[in-house]
Design a protein around this motif. Structure first.
Motif, PDB file in Angstrom:
ATOM      1  N   VAL A   7      24.978  86.494  13.705  1.00 32.85           N
ATOM      2  CA  VAL A   7      25.084  87.675  13.574  1.00 32.85           C
ATOM      3  C   VAL A   7      23.931  88.562  12.847  1.00 32.85           C
ATOM      4  N   PRO A   8      23.548  88.409  11.447  1.00 34.65           N
ATOM      5  CA  PRO A   8      22.499  88.753  10.940  1.00 34.65           C
ATOM      6  C   PRO A   8      21.276  88.434  11.739  1.00 34.65           C
ATOM      7  N   MET A   9      21.058  87.359  12.119  1.00 36.01           N
ATOM      8  CA  MET A   9      19.683  86.900  12.763  1.00 36.01           C
ATOM      9  C   MET A   9      19.531  87.968  14.139  1.00 36.01           C
ATOM     10  N   THR A  10      20.711  88.039  14.682  1.00 35.39           N
ATOM     11  CA  THR A  10      20.520  88.991  15.870  1.00 35.39           C
ATOM     12  C   THR A  10      20.359  90.163  15.645  1.00 35.39           C
ATOM     13  N   PHE A  11      20.892  90.657  14.383  1.00 38.93           N
ATOM     14  CA  PHE A  11      20.587  92.199  14.031  1.00 38.93           C
ATOM     15  C   PHE A  11      19.246  92.351  13.586  1.00 38.93           C
ATOM     16  N   LEU A  12      18.758  91.458  12.986  1.00 36.18           N
ATOM     17  CA  LEU A  12      17.322  91.260  12.427  1.00 36.18           C
ATOM     18  C   LEU A  12      16.067  91.213  13.722  1.00 36.18           C
ATOM     19  N   ARG A  13      16.659  90.534  14.594  1.00 36.12           N
ATOM     20  CA  ARG A  13      15.938  90.452  15.988  1.00 36.12           C
ATOM     21  C   ARG A  13      15.529  91.848  16.558  1.00 36.12           C
ATOM     22  N   ILE A  14      16.926  92.470  16.643  1.00 31.32           N
ATOM     23  CA  ILE A  14      17.123  93.809  17.189  1.00 31.32           C
ATOM     24  C   ILE A  14      16.255  94.861  16.406  1.00 31.32           C
ATOM     25  N   ASN A  15      16.291  94.959  15.139  1.00 35.06           N
ATOM     26  CA  ASN A  15      15.441  95.584  14.330  1.00 35.06           C
ATOM     27  C   ASN A  15      13.968  95.606  14.701  1.00 35.06           C
ATOM     28  N   TYR A  16      13.803  94.003  14.593  1.00 32.34           N
ATOM     29  CA  TYR A  16      12.009  93.978  14.945  1.00 32.34           C
ATOM     30  C   TYR A  16      11.739  94.481  16.219  1.00 32.34           C
ATOM     31  N   GLN A  17      12.451  94.229  17.270  1.00 31.95           N
ATOM     32  CA  GLN A  17      12.419  94.968  18.666  1.00 31.95           C
ATOM     33  C   GLN A  17      12.029  96.337  18.515  1.00 31.95           C
ATOM     34  N   ARG A  50      -0.135  88.697  14.185  1.00 30.81           N
ATOM     35  CA  ARG A  50       0.721  88.231  12.760  1.00 30.81           C
ATOM     36  C   ARG A  50       1.862  88.833  12.967  1.00 30.81           C
ATOM     37  N   CYS A  51       2.230  90.197  13.217  1.00 30.78           N
ATOM     38  CA  CYS A  51       3.691  90.442  13.232  1.00 30.78           C
ATOM     39  C   CYS A  51       4.470  89.599  14.232  1.00 30.78           C
ATOM     40  N   ASP A  52       3.917  89.178  15.357  1.00 31.33           N
ATOM     41  CA  ASP A  52       4.908  88.648  16.024  1.00 31.33           C
ATOM     42  C   ASP A  52       5.038  87.098  15.540  1.00 31.33           C
ATOM     43  N   ARG A  53       3.870  86.532  15.092  1.00 31.69           N
ATOM     44  CA  ARG A  53       4.353  85.017  14.535  1.00 31.69           C
ATOM     45  C   ARG A  53       5.083  85.006  13.097  1.00 31.69           C
ATOM     46  N   ALA A  54       5.065  86.430  12.381  1.00 31.99           N
ATOM     47  CA  ALA A  54       6.092  86.220  11.341  1.00 31.99           C
ATOM     48  C   ALA A  54       7.499  86.274  11.934  1.00 31.99           C
ATOM     49  N   ALA A  55       7.609  87.226  12.983  1.00 27.74           N
ATOM     50  CA  ALA A  55       8.935  87.377  13.733  1.00 27.74           C
ATOM     51  C   ALA A  55       9.560  86.067  14.332  1.00 27.74           C
ATOM     52  N   ALA A  56       8.527  85.251  14.981  1.00 29.49           N
ATOM     53  CA  ALA A  56       8.892  83.950  15.559  1.00 29.49           C
ATOM     54  C   ALA A  56       9.431  82.901  14.470  1.00 29.49           C
ATOM     55  N   TYR A  57       8.503  83.061  13.398  1.00 30.07           N
ATOM     56  CA  TYR A  57       8.963  82.179  12.215  1.00 30.07           C
ATOM     57  C   TYR A  57      10.172  82.403  11.476  1.00 30.07           C
ATOM     58  N   PHE A  58      10.532  83.637  11.062  1.00 31.09           N
ATOM     59  CA  PHE A  58      11.603  84.046  10.290  1.00 31.09           C
ATOM     60  C   PHE A  58      12.612  84.202  10.927  1.00 31.09           C
ATOM     61  N   LEU A  59      12.467  84.785  12.176  1.00 31.84           N
ATOM     62  CA  LEU A  59      13.791  85.187  13.005  1.00 31.84           C
ATOM     63  C   LEU A  59      14.050  84.228  14.096  1.00 31.84           C
ATOM     64  N   ASN A  63      10.547  85.232  22.061  1.00 32.40           N
ATOM     65  CA  ASN A  63       9.869  85.985  22.763  1.00 32.40           C
ATOM     66  C   ASN A  63       8.589  86.468  21.933  1.00 32.40           C
ATOM     67  N   ALA A  64       8.716  86.565  20.620  1.00 28.62           N
ATOM     68  CA  ALA A  64       7.646  87.169  19.755  1.00 28.62           C
ATOM     69  C   ALA A  64       6.719  85.959  19.675  1.00 28.62           C
ATOM     70  N   ASP A  65       7.269  84.813  19.697  1.00 30.53           N
ATOM     71  CA  ASP A  65       6.540  83.589  19.620  1.00 30.53           C
ATOM     72  C   ASP A  65       5.383  83.426  20.835  1.00 30.53           C
ATOM     73  N   GLY A  66       6.019  83.732  21.965  1.00 28.18           N
ATOM     74  CA  GLY A  66       5.487  83.747  23.332  1.00 28.18           C
ATOM     75  C   GLY A  66       4.370  84.996  23.376  1.00 28.18           C
ATOM     76  N   ARG A  67       4.593  86.050  22.737  1.00 25.34           N
ATOM     77  CA  ARG A  67       3.750  87.172  22.942  1.00 25.34           C
ATOM     78  C   ARG A  67       2.497  86.834  22.100  1.00 25.34           C
ATOM     79  N   ALA A  68       2.795  86.073  20.703  1.00 29.06           N
ATOM     80  CA  ALA A  68       1.577  85.939  19.786  1.00 29.06           C
ATOM     81  C   ALA A  68       0.804  84.923  20.542  1.00 29.06           C
ATOM     82  N   ALA A  69       1.325  83.886  21.237  1.00 29.17           N
ATOM     83  CA  ALA A  69       0.598  83.018  21.739  1.00 29.17           C
ATOM     84  C   ALA A  69      -0.129  83.450  22.991  1.00 29.17           C
ATOM     85  N   GLU A  70       0.231  84.190  23.673  1.00 31.25           N
ATOM     86  CA  GLU A  70      -0.537  84.689  24.816  1.00 31.25           C
ATOM     87  C   GLU A  70      -1.735  85.791  24.369  1.00 31.25           C
TER      88      GLU A  70
END
Length: 117
Positions: A7-17, A50-59, A63-70
């Motif tokens: 639940v907290p991870m989902t909440f953090l992902r929504i906040n990042y989005q 960098r933002c997307d990589r951080a989100a991919a790693y910590f959260l 999706n963030a990992d894919g955006r960062a890679a592309e």
């Protein structure tokens, strides 16, 4: 089924989005109007990576990992093109400098240029 830890991870992902919405807005409205080789655009894209990589790693956000890679693939190709162009300019400059140096020496020492070696 969502666990209590999820639940907290989902909440953090929504906040990042939500946080990323203004970043995407700036990207679509202003940054894409710049030449893809413009330093400001490359710097902004690096920030997004960098933002997307951080989100991919910590959260653990795939999706963030894919955006960062592309975006990383795209900016790497652009930077490689810039480097190739710069190498060509450097090579052309060196060739021109050698030609000018040879002309200078020929004018300065006209006999040496025409004497057999």
């Amino acid at each position: 089924m969502t666990t209590l830890r999820g639940v907290p991870m989902t909440f953090l992902r929504i906040n990042y989005q939500l946080l990323r919405i203004p970043l995407q807005f700036v990207e679509y409205v202003a940054i894409t109007q710049l030449d893809e080789r413009a330093p400001a655009r490359l710097a902004y894209e690096q920030l997004l990576i960098r933002c997307d990589r951080a989100a991919a790693y910590f959260l653990d956000d795939e999706n963030a990992d894919g955006r960062a890679a592309e975006l990383h693939r795209h900016t790497t190709a652009v930077r490689a093109g810039i480097a190739r162009r710069q190498q060509q300019v450097d090579a052309d400059s060196a060739t021109l400098l050698d030609l000018q140096r040879a002309r200078f020496h020929q004018r300065r020492h006209p006999r040496r240029a025409t004497d057999p070696a």
